[in-house]
Design a protein around this motif. Structure first.
Motif, PDB file in Angstrom:
ATOM      1  N   ARG A 199       0.830  -1.213   0.000  1.00  0.00           N
ATOM      2  CA  ARG A 199       0.000   0.000   0.000  1.00  0.00           C
ATOM      3  C   ARG A 199       0.865   1.265   0.000  1.00  0.00           C
ATOM      4  O   ARG A 199       0.548   2.238  -0.686  1.00  0.00           O
ATOM      5  CB  ARG A 199      -0.963  -0.016   1.194  1.00  0.00           C
ATOM      6  CG  ARG A 199      -1.984  -1.129   1.074  1.00  0.00           C
ATOM      7  CD  ARG A 199      -3.147  -1.014   2.044  1.00  0.00           C
ATOM      8  NE  ARG A 199      -2.830  -0.651   3.390  1.00  0.00           N
ATOM      9  CZ  ARG A 199      -2.874  -1.470   4.437  1.00  0.00           C
ATOM     10  NH1 ARG A 199      -3.190  -2.726   4.279  1.00  0.00           N
ATOM     11  NH2 ARG A 199      -2.607  -1.035   5.642  1.00  0.00           N
TER      12      ARG A 199
ATOM     13  N   ALA B 262      -6.583   2.730  -1.634  1.00  0.00           N
ATOM     14  CA  ALA B 262      -6.256   1.659  -0.688  1.00  0.00           C
ATOM     15  C   ALA B 262      -6.215   2.180   0.742  1.00  0.00           C
ATOM     16  O   ALA B 262      -6.633   1.494   1.683  1.00  0.00           O
ATOM     17  CB  ALA B 262      -4.929   1.005  -1.061  1.00  0.00           C
TER      18      ALA B 262
ATOM     19  N   MET C  40      -9.689   2.452   2.514  1.00  0.00           N
ATOM     20  CA  MET C  40     -10.423   1.224   2.813  1.00  0.00           C
ATOM     21  C   MET C  40     -10.083   0.727   4.215  1.00  0.00           C
ATOM     22  O   MET C  40      -9.004   1.001   4.737  1.00  0.00           O
ATOM     23  CB  MET C  40     -10.064   0.137   1.782  1.00  0.00           C
ATOM     24  CG  MET C  40     -10.505   0.484   0.389  1.00  0.00           C
ATOM     25  SD  MET C  40      -9.924  -0.556  -0.983  1.00  0.00           S
ATOM     26  CE  MET C  40      -9.395  -2.057  -0.323  1.00  0.00           C
TER      27      MET C  40
ATOM     28  N   TRP D  75      -9.117  -2.490   6.382  1.00  0.00           N
ATOM     29  CA  TRP D  75      -8.440  -3.748   6.073  1.00  0.00           C
ATOM     30  C   TRP D  75      -8.592  -4.701   7.248  1.00  0.00           C
ATOM     31  O   TRP D  75      -8.233  -4.375   8.370  1.00  0.00           O
ATOM     32  CB  TRP D  75      -6.962  -3.488   5.786  1.00  0.00           C
ATOM     33  CG  TRP D  75      -6.764  -2.744   4.523  1.00  0.00           C
ATOM     34  CD1 TRP D  75      -6.943  -1.404   4.307  1.00  0.00           C
ATOM     35  CD2 TRP D  75      -6.389  -3.293   3.266  1.00  0.00           C
ATOM     36  NE1 TRP D  75      -6.700  -1.091   3.002  1.00  0.00           N
ATOM     37  CE2 TRP D  75      -6.351  -2.225   2.331  1.00  0.00           C
ATOM     38  CE3 TRP D  75      -6.080  -4.569   2.827  1.00  0.00           C
ATOM     39  CZ2 TRP D  75      -6.014  -2.417   1.002  1.00  0.00           C
ATOM     40  CZ3 TRP D  75      -5.740  -4.756   1.509  1.00  0.00           C
ATOM     41  CH2 TRP D  75      -5.709  -3.686   0.603  1.00  0.00           C
TER      42      TRP D  75
ATOM     43  N   MET E 175      -8.367 -12.562  -1.404  1.00  0.00           N
ATOM     44  CA  MET E 175      -8.618 -11.192  -0.995  1.00  0.00           C
ATOM     45  C   MET E 175      -9.901 -10.751  -1.679  1.00  0.00           C
ATOM     46  O   MET E 175     -10.175 -11.152  -2.807  1.00  0.00           O
ATOM     47  CB  MET E 175      -7.451 -10.287  -1.431  1.00  0.00           C
ATOM     48  CG  MET E 175      -7.499  -8.886  -0.856  1.00  0.00           C
ATOM     49  SD  MET E 175      -6.082  -7.852  -1.374  1.00  0.00           S
ATOM     50  CE  MET E 175      -4.728  -8.632  -0.503  1.00  0.00           C
TER      51      MET E 175
ATOM     52  N   VAL F 281     -13.311  -7.510  -1.613  1.00  0.00           N
ATOM     53  CA  VAL F 281     -13.848  -6.256  -1.091  1.00  0.00           C
ATOM     54  C   VAL F 281     -15.347  -6.380  -0.881  1.00  0.00           C
ATOM     55  O   VAL F 281     -16.019  -7.155  -1.564  1.00  0.00           O
ATOM     56  CB  VAL F 281     -13.554  -5.056  -2.023  1.00  0.00           C
ATOM     57  CG1 VAL F 281     -12.081  -4.699  -1.980  1.00  0.00           C
ATOM     58  CG2 VAL F 281     -13.994  -5.327  -3.450  1.00  0.00           C
TER      59      VAL F 281
ATOM     60  N   GLU G 286     -14.579  -2.288   2.752  1.00  0.00           N
ATOM     61  CA  GLU G 286     -13.718  -3.154   3.540  1.00  0.00           C
ATOM     62  C   GLU G 286     -12.994  -4.118   2.620  1.00  0.00           C
ATOM     63  O   GLU G 286     -13.592  -4.687   1.710  1.00  0.00           O
ATOM     64  CB  GLU G 286     -14.577  -3.920   4.550  1.00  0.00           C
ATOM     65  CG  GLU G 286     -13.809  -4.832   5.461  1.00  0.00           C
ATOM     66  CD  GLU G 286     -14.712  -5.489   6.491  1.00  0.00           C
ATOM     67  OE1 GLU G 286     -14.312  -5.543   7.653  1.00  0.00           O
ATOM     68  OE2 GLU G 286     -15.807  -5.950   6.125  1.00  0.00           O
ATOM     69  N   CYS G 287     -11.703  -4.274   2.848  1.00  0.00           N
ATOM     70  CA  CYS G 287     -10.929  -5.282   2.137  1.00  0.00           C
ATOM     71  C   CYS G 287     -10.628  -6.406   3.115  1.00  0.00           C
ATOM     72  O   CYS G 287     -10.010  -6.184   4.161  1.00  0.00           O
ATOM     73  CB  CYS G 287      -9.630  -4.698   1.577  1.00  0.00           C
ATOM     74  SG  CYS G 287      -8.734  -5.898   0.564  1.00  0.00           S
TER      75      CYS G 287
ATOM     76  N   TRP H 182      -8.828 -10.087   3.726  1.00  0.00           N
ATOM     77  CA  TRP H 182      -7.682 -10.797   3.158  1.00  0.00           C
ATOM     78  C   TRP H 182      -7.306 -11.988   4.019  1.00  0.00           C
ATOM     79  O   TRP H 182      -7.493 -11.996   5.217  1.00  0.00           O
ATOM     80  CB  TRP H 182      -6.498  -9.861   2.983  1.00  0.00           C
ATOM     81  CG  TRP H 182      -6.116  -9.107   4.233  1.00  0.00           C
ATOM     82  CD1 TRP H 182      -6.649  -7.928   4.673  1.00  0.00           C
ATOM     83  CD2 TRP H 182      -5.126  -9.476   5.192  1.00  0.00           C
ATOM     84  NE1 TRP H 182      -6.069  -7.547   5.851  1.00  0.00           N
ATOM     85  CE2 TRP H 182      -5.119  -8.474   6.194  1.00  0.00           C
ATOM     86  CE3 TRP H 182      -4.251 -10.544   5.307  1.00  0.00           C
ATOM     87  CZ2 TRP H 182      -4.274  -8.527   7.294  1.00  0.00           C
ATOM     88  CZ3 TRP H 182      -3.399 -10.601   6.398  1.00  0.00           C
ATOM     89  CH2 TRP H 182      -3.423  -9.584   7.377  1.00  0.00           C
TER      90      TRP H 182
ATOM     91  N   ILE I   6      -4.144  -5.677  -5.047  1.00  0.00           N
ATOM     92  CA  ILE I   6      -4.848  -4.543  -4.430  1.00  0.00           C
ATOM     93  C   ILE I   6      -5.494  -3.681  -5.513  1.00  0.00           C
ATOM     94  O   ILE I   6      -6.658  -3.273  -5.389  1.00  0.00           O
ATOM     95  CB  ILE I   6      -3.891  -3.719  -3.546  1.00  0.00           C
ATOM     96  CG1 ILE I   6      -3.464  -4.535  -2.323  1.00  0.00           C
ATOM     97  CG2 ILE I   6      -4.539  -2.397  -3.127  1.00  0.00           C
ATOM     98  CD1 ILE I   6      -2.309  -3.934  -1.523  1.00  0.00           C
TER      99      ILE I   6
ATOM    100  N   GLU J  67      -8.600  -5.342  -6.733  1.00  0.00           N
ATOM    101  CA  GLU J  67      -9.725  -5.180  -5.804  1.00  0.00           C
ATOM    102  C   GLU J  67     -10.310  -3.774  -5.884  1.00  0.00           C
ATOM    103  O   GLU J  67     -11.523  -3.595  -5.843  1.00  0.00           O
ATOM    104  CB  GLU J  67      -9.302  -5.509  -4.368  1.00  0.00           C
ATOM    105  CG  GLU J  67      -8.855  -6.937  -4.153  1.00  0.00           C
ATOM    106  CD  GLU J  67      -9.866  -7.985  -4.589  1.00  0.00           C
ATOM    107  OE1 GLU J  67     -11.088  -7.701  -4.553  1.00  0.00           O
ATOM    108  OE2 GLU J  67      -9.455  -9.079  -4.979  1.00  0.00           O
TER     109      GLU J  67
END
Length: 195
Positions: free
Chosen positions: A16, A30, A33, A35, A44, A46, A55-56, A58, A81, A84
């Motif tokens: 990131r 990124a 979001m 995480w 991964m 979203v 929200e991501c 993973w 990333i 996503e």
């Protein structure tokens, strides 16, 4: 200050941060979001929360597997990333409605990834596929538009979904598992193949 660990959280932070410096638009997205690690997700993905936050989710195992190569790991995580984020930008997470979740994921991934010859997201890694016991089975390629299909690589998600849905007997879709909770936007273990 350098990173001293190759832990999944540190690997994601490296990716990131590198996005912020090399591709600021993606890096900013990124950073906006939330995480969270998830044991329920194999890769991964979203989702949008009721409060409007993105929200991501993973998998630690996935991030460690993708990020383990000291030469390409962070670059590969950056690509995932970006992939996503493209699902968010294209509003895939709110467009699937009552459609089949796995087929929706395949259609959305095709739209995000483009064709193998002209990918929309560069450097997407092979995706590790695990069995139900958590053992790695294979590395699956990302899902791309089929070069010889009768649908344009710039088609909208709904068009791609309808094409796949109508041509399921002509297209073999190899899926890992039968769970419906893979998460739209997750890099699914599926590869549409002609034939």
């Amino acid at each position: 200050m350098g990173f001293v660990s190759d832990d999944a959280e540190d690997l994601l932070m490296k990716a990131r941060c590198r996005l912020l410096t090399t591709e600021p638009w993606y890096g900013t997205m990124a950073s906006l979001m939330d995480w969270h690690q998830s044991e329920e997700l194999h890769t991964m993905g979203v989702c949008m929360k009721r409060n409007g936050r993105v929200e991501c989710l993973w998998s630690k195992k996935f991030v460690n597997e993708i990020g383990k190569d000291p030469d390409t790991g962070v670059q590969s995580l950056m690509a995932v990333i970006k992939h996503e984020i493209e699902h968010i930008v294209r509003m895939h997470i709110v467009r699937f409605g009552a459609r089949n979740r796995k087929l929706s994921n395949v259609a959305a991934d095709m739209c995000v990834n483009g064709t193998e010859a002209r990918p929309n997201v560069d450097n997407l890694p092979l995706i590790p596929v695990y069995d139900k016991e958590g053992n790695k089975k294979i590395d699956s390629p990302p899902i791309y538009f089929m070069e010889d299909s009768n649908i344009n690589a710039t088609a909208a998600y709904e068009e791609v979904y309808d094409y796949l849905d109508k041509n399921q007997e002509k297209i073999f879709i190899e899926m890992d598992g039968d769970s419906e909770d893979d998460g739209l936007g997750g890099e699914g273990q599926a590869k549409p193949k002609p034939g």
